[in-house]
Design a protein around this motif. Structure first.
Motif, PDB file in Angstrom:
ATOM      1  N   LEU A 135       0.827  -1.204   0.000  1.00  0.00           N
ATOM      2  CA  LEU A 135       0.000   0.000   0.000  1.00  0.00           C
ATOM      3  C   LEU A 135       0.864   1.258   0.000  1.00  0.00           C
ATOM      4  O   LEU A 135       0.513   2.267  -0.622  1.00  0.00           O
ATOM      5  CB  LEU A 135      -0.919   0.009   1.223  1.00  0.00           C
ATOM      6  N   LEU A 136       2.001   1.213   0.700  1.00  0.00           N
ATOM      7  CA  LEU A 136       2.877   2.375   0.782  1.00  0.00           C
ATOM      8  C   LEU A 136       3.519   2.690  -0.565  1.00  0.00           C
ATOM      9  O   LEU A 136       3.609   3.852  -0.969  1.00  0.00           O
ATOM     10  CB  LEU A 136       3.959   2.144   1.836  1.00  0.00           C
ATOM     11  N   VAL A 137       3.944   1.654  -1.260  1.00  0.00           N
ATOM     12  CA  VAL A 137       4.538   1.851  -2.578  1.00  0.00           C
ATOM     13  C   VAL A 137       3.491   2.374  -3.559  1.00  0.00           C
ATOM     14  O   VAL A 137       3.757   3.266  -4.369  1.00  0.00           O
ATOM     15  CB  VAL A 137       5.157   0.536  -3.104  1.00  0.00           C
ATOM     16  N   GLU A 138       2.266   1.843  -3.474  1.00  0.00           N
ATOM     17  CA  GLU A 138       1.187   2.291  -4.360  1.00  0.00           C
ATOM     18  C   GLU A 138       0.873   3.770  -4.118  1.00  0.00           C
ATOM     19  O   GLU A 138       0.654   4.540  -5.053  1.00  0.00           O
ATOM     20  CB  GLU A 138      -0.064   1.439  -4.138  1.00  0.00           C
ATOM     21  N   TYR A 139       0.854   4.170  -2.849  1.00  0.00           N
ATOM     22  CA  TYR A 139       0.572   5.572  -2.534  1.00  0.00           C
ATOM     23  C   TYR A 139       1.664   6.478  -3.094  1.00  0.00           C
ATOM     24  O   TYR A 139       1.373   7.552  -3.658  1.00  0.00           O
ATOM     25  CB  TYR A 139       0.466   5.752  -1.020  1.00  0.00           C
TER      26      TYR A 139
END
Length: 322
Positions: free
Chosen positions: A309-313
Motif C-alpha cells: 500500500l505504501l509503494v502504491e501511494y
C-alpha cells in the motif's frame, strides 16, 4: 536460486568478500556508475517504478546500500524504499521452489527444519475430512518475531514448533529481511564515506518530494484505504484489523492524527471528547509498524491490492503531482 540484495544475511559483508576491501562503500561511493545506479534505484523505488538493471550483482548490492545511506535521515523515505525492496523480493520468493526458500530462510538465521510430515485436519466437506501435510517447522519465537500473522490462533503448533506452509515461510523471510534493512540503515548512517555527499543531497530532495505536502492527499490513496475511509465516514464501525491498517498507513505517510480522530468519531469507536487523545496515541504507536501486505489483506477479507500500500501511494502521489 533467489538473488536479491534485501535477502542477503549481511549485504555489507557480501561486498567486503566480493571486493576484498574492508570498506567497500568507500570504493563504490567514489564510483560514478555506482552513485548513478543508487540515485536511479532510489528515484524508482520512491516513485513505485522498477529500477534500471545493474551491470552485476555487486553493483546491485552497492546501489541498495548507497540508497539506504542516502535516505537514512528520512524515516518516511526509508520506509518506502525498504517496502519497495521487500515487495520485489516477495515476487521472487513466490516463484521459488521450496528448497530455495529454506536456503534463504536459513541464511537469514531462521531455524527452519524439514522433517517427517504431519497431517493436519484442514477442511470438512460433506462429512469428509481433508488433511494437509506439512513437513516444515520453526521455533515459535522465530515465527512470532519475524512473521506478521493475523493471530497466534491461526498457527498450527506442536511440541513448541510452528508448522509452516509456503505463505508463512515467506512472511518469516520478508519480516526478517525488513528488520535487517532497518538495522543496516542505522549502521550505514555512521559509515557514510567520502564521495556520498552529492547522493545524500539529492536523496534529501527526492525524499522531500516523495513525502508530498503535509496532510493527506486523498486522490493518491490506494482504493483499499479509500474504501475504509469512506465506510468509516459513513458511520460503519471498522474492525480491529482495518483500524490497524488505516492507522499504520496514515502514520507511515505522515498524514497526521486528525484523520484518525475523524474516523474514530464518525465510526463510533471513540466519543468526541476523547477521540483526539486516542487518535494521537494510536498514531504515535502505529508509526513503528507497517500495514499488512496485500496477501494478508486479501486473506483477512479487507481488500485486494498488489504488493505494498505504501509503494502504491508513493506512485499515485507522483502521478497526481504530474
Amino acid at each position: 536460486m533467489v538473488r536479491h540484495p534485501a535477502l542477503l544475511p549481511d549485504p555489507l559483508e557480501y561486498l567486503r568478500r566480493a571486493t576484498g576491501y574492508s570498506n567497500p562503500l568507500k570504493i563504490f561511493a567514489m564510483d560514478e556508475d555506482a552513485r548513478d545506479l543508487a540515485k536511479a534505484r532510489l528515484r524508482a523505488r520512491l516513485a513505485g517504478d522498477e529500477p534500471r538493471e545493474a551491470p552485476g550483482f555487486e553493483y546491485e548490492v552497492a546501489s541498495l546500500l548507497l540508497a539506504l545511506a542516502g535516505v537514512s535521515g528520512s524515516r518516511l523515505a526509508l520506509s518506502r524504499l525498504i517496502e519497495a525492496e521487500i515487495s520485489e523480493a516477495v515476487t521472487l520468493l513466490e516463484g521459488a521452489d521450496i528448497e530455495d526458500l529454506i536456503s534463504v530462510a536459513r541464511g537469514l538465521g531462521l531455524r527452519v527444519e524439514r522433517g517427517r510430515p504431519i497431517s493436519i485436519p484442514w477442511l470438512v466437506s460433506r462429512g469428509k475430512v481433508y488433511y494437509r501435510r506439512l513437513d516444515l517447522s520453526a521455533p515459535f519465537i522465530d515465527v512470532l518475531e519475524n512473521a506478521e500473522v493475523e493471530s497466534i490462533s491461526s498457527l498450527f503448533m506442536l511440541g513448541g514448533k510452528v508448522y509452516l506452509d509456503r505463505r508463512l515461510l515467506i512472511l518469516m523471510i520478508t519480516g526478517t529481511a525488513r528488520r535487517r534493512l532497518l538495522t543496516l540503515a542505522e549502521r550505514l548512517r555512521e559509515l557514510v564515506p567520502e564521495g556520498l555527499e552529492e547522493l545524500e543531497d539529492e536523496a534529501r530532495v527526492m525524499a522531500e518530494n516523495a513525502t508530498g505536502p503535509k496532510g493527506l492527499v486523498e486522490e493518491a490513496l490506494p482504493s483499499c484505504i479509500k474504501s475504509m475511509l469512506a465506510r468509516a465516514r459513513a458511520g460503519d464501525r471498522l474492525r480491529d484489523e482495518e483500524l490497524y491498517v488505516l492507522s499504520t498507513f496514515m502514520a507511515r505517510i505522515g498524514a497526521g492524527s486528525r484523520v484518525l480522530e475523524d474516523v474514530l468519531v464518525r465510526s463510533g469507536l471513540a466519543p468526541p471528547g476523547v477521540a483526539s487523545l486516542v487518535a494521537s496515541i494510536l498514531y504515535e504507536e502505529s508509526s513503528g509498524f507497517t500495514p499488512y501486505n496485500c496477501r494478508a489483506l486479501e486473506k483477512l477479507g479487507i481488500c485486494r491490492c498488489r504488493g505494498s500500500l505504501l509503494v502504491e501511494y508513493a506512485a499515485n502521489l507522483r502521478k497526481a503531482r504530474g
